[in-house]
Design a protein around this motif. Structure first.
Motif, PDB file in Angstrom:
ATOM      1  N   SER A  67       0.927  -1.402   0.250  1.00  0.00           N
ATOM      2  CA  SER A  67       0.521   0.104   0.315  1.00  0.00           C
ATOM      3  C   SER A  67       1.319   1.093   0.542  1.00  0.00           C
ATOM      4  O   SER A  67       0.643   2.792  -0.267  1.00  0.00           O
ATOM      5  CB  SER A  67      -0.709   0.326   1.134  1.00  0.00           C
ATOM      6  N   ARG A  68       2.052   1.142   0.052  1.00  0.00           N
ATOM      7  CA  ARG A  68       3.206   1.921   0.331  1.00  0.00           C
ATOM      8  C   ARG A  68       4.053   2.812  -0.782  1.00  0.00           C
ATOM      9  O   ARG A  68       3.917   3.708  -0.975  1.00  0.00           O
ATOM     10  CB  ARG A  68       4.162   2.421   1.646  1.00  0.00           C
ATOM     11  N   TYR A 126      -0.824   1.326 -12.803  1.00  0.00           N
ATOM     12  CA  TYR A 126      -0.070   0.960 -11.329  1.00  0.00           C
ATOM     13  C   TYR A 126      -1.028   1.346 -10.204  1.00  0.00           C
ATOM     14  O   TYR A 126      -0.689   0.584  -8.854  1.00  0.00           O
ATOM     15  CB  TYR A 126       1.030   2.167 -11.359  1.00  0.00           C
ATOM     16  N   ASP A 127      -1.876   2.348 -10.637  1.00  0.00           N
ATOM     17  CA  ASP A 127      -3.069   1.466  -9.304  1.00  0.00           C
ATOM     18  C   ASP A 127      -3.752   0.830  -9.614  1.00  0.00           C
ATOM     19  O   ASP A 127      -3.431  -0.294  -8.076  1.00  0.00           O
ATOM     20  CB  ASP A 127      -3.579   2.831  -9.704  1.00  0.00           C
ATOM     21  N   LEU A 142       9.457   5.071  -3.798  1.00  0.00           N
ATOM     22  CA  LEU A 142       8.517   4.071  -4.457  1.00  0.00           C
ATOM     23  C   LEU A 142       6.951   4.741  -5.184  1.00  0.00           C
ATOM     24  O   LEU A 142       6.138   4.072  -5.646  1.00  0.00           O
ATOM     25  CB  LEU A 142       8.099   4.270  -2.988  1.00  0.00           C
ATOM     26  N   HIS A 143       7.317   5.606  -5.594  1.00  0.00           N
ATOM     27  CA  HIS A 143       6.156   6.385  -6.551  1.00  0.00           C
ATOM     28  C   HIS A 143       6.837   6.750  -7.929  1.00  0.00           C
ATOM     29  O   HIS A 143       7.303   7.681  -7.923  1.00  0.00           O
ATOM     30  CB  HIS A 143       5.030   7.735  -5.810  1.00  0.00           C
ATOM     31  N   PRO A 144       7.492   6.012  -8.965  1.00  0.00           N
ATOM     32  CA  PRO A 144       7.671   6.840 -10.554  1.00  0.00           C
ATOM     33  C   PRO A 144       6.756   8.045 -10.985  1.00  0.00           C
ATOM     34  O   PRO A 144       5.398   7.233 -10.893  1.00  0.00           O
ATOM     35  CB  PRO A 144       7.950   5.212 -11.381  1.00  0.00           C
ATOM     36  N   ALA A 195      10.675   5.115 -16.719  1.00  0.00           N
ATOM     37  CA  ALA A 195      10.678   4.449 -16.032  1.00  0.00           C
ATOM     38  C   ALA A 195      11.065   4.778 -15.518  1.00  0.00           C
ATOM     39  O   ALA A 195      11.540   5.031 -14.472  1.00  0.00           O
ATOM     40  CB  ALA A 195      11.861   3.793 -17.500  1.00  0.00           C
ATOM     41  N   PRO A 196      10.067   3.161 -14.587  1.00  0.00           N
ATOM     42  CA  PRO A 196      10.539   2.659 -13.125  1.00  0.00           C
ATOM     43  C   PRO A 196      11.854   2.527 -12.652  1.00  0.00           C
ATOM     44  O   PRO A 196      12.523   1.604 -14.071  1.00  0.00           O
ATOM     45  CB  PRO A 196       8.702   1.964 -12.725  1.00  0.00           C
TER      46      PRO A 196
END
Length: 383
Positions: free
Chosen positions: A46-47, A140-141, A342-344, A351-352
């Motif tokens: 969740s983070r 992503y979500d 943690l959040h690209p 790109a992550p």
């Protein structure tokens, strides 16, 4: 002679590590430890919205499930939760395409016919421009929610529901029965579907299509109804629901502590899940747990049931639960000190990357695969 000696020799099995003995009734891992481990992985998921970290969490959960699950019916539900997670991702992306997204984007992929809506539906769009940024954001979500479901599926596949119910406090026994029955519905349904599809395949009947789905669904529902009636009959035969008499003051105090503690746990859990509310999340969670524990202890005085061979919370249970708690704590810390990792970014598209420190903290969740008791393998004897 050499060929005969080789043919009569017993097959060699790889030696189990000494840290993981074969599971038995005496050393079975506490079911609550598996749920705490899985909830720790869920908090870590969740983070972040980084797909690489989410994939690593799924990989850790899948490896532990493959290494430590048994042949019980509920242990086969992990694959169903993985498929459900893929469906969630597909539905999330589909909704983003059809209903639009608030994420602005400059890379237009396609333009759908837009449906005109009345004035009272301002802010809602059906159709229109679809950008790459909104699709990546939806992906992503959806992956985040799918990972949460897979973590719950890992707990369902590893924890024995009956032993989990056996370990609940007396005050929660009534509610625990309903929760355990609800948790076992999906694994039992998956087991029934697999069994019926195998039977149809052996008889040469099709296992796909709407007709086969209807023919399989009716026996599954019938089996669920029969299990419910059998559970109700067994509970009635064992005198379920009998309680002892306690003073009214104790009942009121129990109700106040339990409700207040559960409310504190809910608010504290929300504070842990919300990155902007970590400051008050931990104190409220601790206070809520303390109040709820006091209420459950007082409420347990009304229960007159006894426990046969209660499960013990041993060192291995502490290691399993502690590994999940460590993963959750380190990911919470990483979300505070390195949120960009943690959040690209989505706007603009980037790109992550795999951050090493959060990835290493997730690997701590592999500890149960080496310390939890392993399921006993059937011995292979010579004919």
């Amino acid at each position: 002679m050499r060929w005969a000696r080789t043919a009569n020799a017993r097959p060699r099995h790889p030696r189990r590590p000494r840290l993981a003995p074969e599971a038995s009734r005496s050393n079975a891992l506490h079911a609550g430890a598996w749920w705490l481990w899985a909830l720790g992985l869920a908090v870590a998921a969740s983070r972040t919205t980084n797909p690489l970290l989410l994939g690593l969490i799924v990989g850790v959960a899948g490896y532990v499930v493959a290494a430590r699950r048994t042949d019980a019916p509920w242990a086969r539900s992990y694959g169903a939760f993985v498929k459900l997670g893929l469906v969630v991702i597909a539905v999330r992306v589909l909704f983003s395409v059809v209903l639009g997204s608030p994420i602005p984007g400059t890379h237009t992929l396609l333009t759908l016919p837009e449906v005109p809506l009345p004035d009272w539906a301002k802010g809602i769009r059906v159709g229109g421009r679809v950008s790459a940024e909104q699709l990546v954001f939806a992906l992503y979500d959806g992956a985040k929610l799918a990972t949460l479901l897979i973590c719950v599926g890992a707990a369902n596949a590893l924890a024995n529901p009956a032993r989990l119910l056996k370990s609940l406090p007396g005050a929660l026994y009534e509610a625990g029965v309903a929760v355990v029955v609800a948790m076992t519905f999906a694994p039992n349904m998956v087991a029934d579907v697999v069994r019926l599809r195998t039977a149809r395949r052996l008889r040469g009947r099709p296992t796909g299509g709407i007709k086969a789905l209807v023919q399989i669904g009716l026996p599954v529902l019938e089996g669920a109804l029969e299990r419910s009636v059998a559970v109700a009959a067994s509970m009635d035969a064992r005198g379920y629901g009998r309680t002892a008499q306690v003073p009214p003051a104790v009942r009121h105090t129990t109700t106040a502590l339990t409700l207040g503690g559960l409310l504190g746990v809910c608010v504290g859990s929300y504070g842990l899940l919300d990155p902007t509310s970590v400051a008050y999340g931990v104190p409220l969670l601790v206070a809520g747990l303390a109040a709820a524990a006091g209420g459950l202890w007082l409420g347990g005085r009304r229960s007159v049931r006894t426990r046969y061979r209660p499960d013990r919370w041993g060192p291995r249970a502490w290691l399993v639960a502690g590994s999940g708690a460590a993963v959750a704590a380190l990911m919470i810390r990483a979300s505070v000190y390195a949120p960009e990792a943690l959040h690209p970014g989505v706007v603009p598209l980037t790109a992550p990357t795999l951050p090493l420190w959060p990835a290493a903290s997730i690997l701590i969740g592999l500890l149960p695969a080496f310390v939890a008791p392993a399921a006993a393998q059937p011995s292979q004897e010579n004919p």
